[in-house]
Scaffold this motif. Structure first.
Motif, PDB file in Angstrom:
ATOM      1  N   GLU A  32      -3.644  38.034  -9.792  1.00 32.65           N
ATOM      2  CA  GLU A  32      -3.125  36.670  -9.750  1.00 32.65           C
ATOM      3  C   GLU A  32      -3.977  35.808  -8.825  1.00 32.65           C
ATOM      4  N   GLN A  33      -4.396  36.358  -7.703  1.00 35.31           N
ATOM      5  CA  GLN A  33      -5.247  35.617  -6.778  1.00 35.31           C
ATOM      6  C   GLN A  33      -6.601  35.304  -7.421  1.00 35.31           C
ATOM      7  N   ALA A  34      -7.152  36.244  -8.165  1.00 32.68           N
ATOM      8  CA  ALA A  34      -8.424  36.013  -8.844  1.00 32.68           C
ATOM      9  C   ALA A  34      -8.282  34.907  -9.885  1.00 32.68           C
ATOM     10  N   ILE A  35      -7.192  34.906 -10.609  1.00 32.33           N
ATOM     11  CA  ILE A  35      -6.954  33.864 -11.617  1.00 32.33           C
ATOM     12  C   ILE A  35      -6.832  32.503 -10.938  1.00 32.33           C
ATOM     13  N   GLN A  36      -6.140  32.448  -9.809  1.00 28.24           N
ATOM     14  CA  GLN A  36      -6.010  31.184  -9.085  1.00 28.24           C
ATOM     15  C   GLN A  36      -7.362  30.695  -8.586  1.00 28.24           C
TER      16      GLN A  36
END
Length: 72
Positions: A32-36
């Protein structure tokens, strides 16, 4: 400590299950952090075809080569 070997084995298996759940949650948070991060960089604003082409080019060159070219 457990009284019997079976109880000890069950306790170890339960700990392993909990650890695996924690690993999965961490993996989900990292994803999720990578997508953000990608979203903040503006890459998700690209149309699908252009983004796919960009990612294919990155795969072809490799991350190290892409980084080297961007730094240069």
């Amino acid at each position: 400590m457990a009284r019997t070997l079976e109880q000890e084995r069950a306790a170890i298996e339960e700990e392993a299950r909990k650890l695996e759940e924690r690993r999965q949650k961490l993996e989900d948070r990292e994803r999720e952090q990578a997508i953000q991060t990608v979203e903040k960089a503006g890459l998700l604003k690209l149309d699908g075809k252009r983004l796919a082409q960009l990612l294919a080019r990155i795969r072809t060159l490799g991350i190290d080569e892409v980084e080297r070219r961007l730094i240069a």
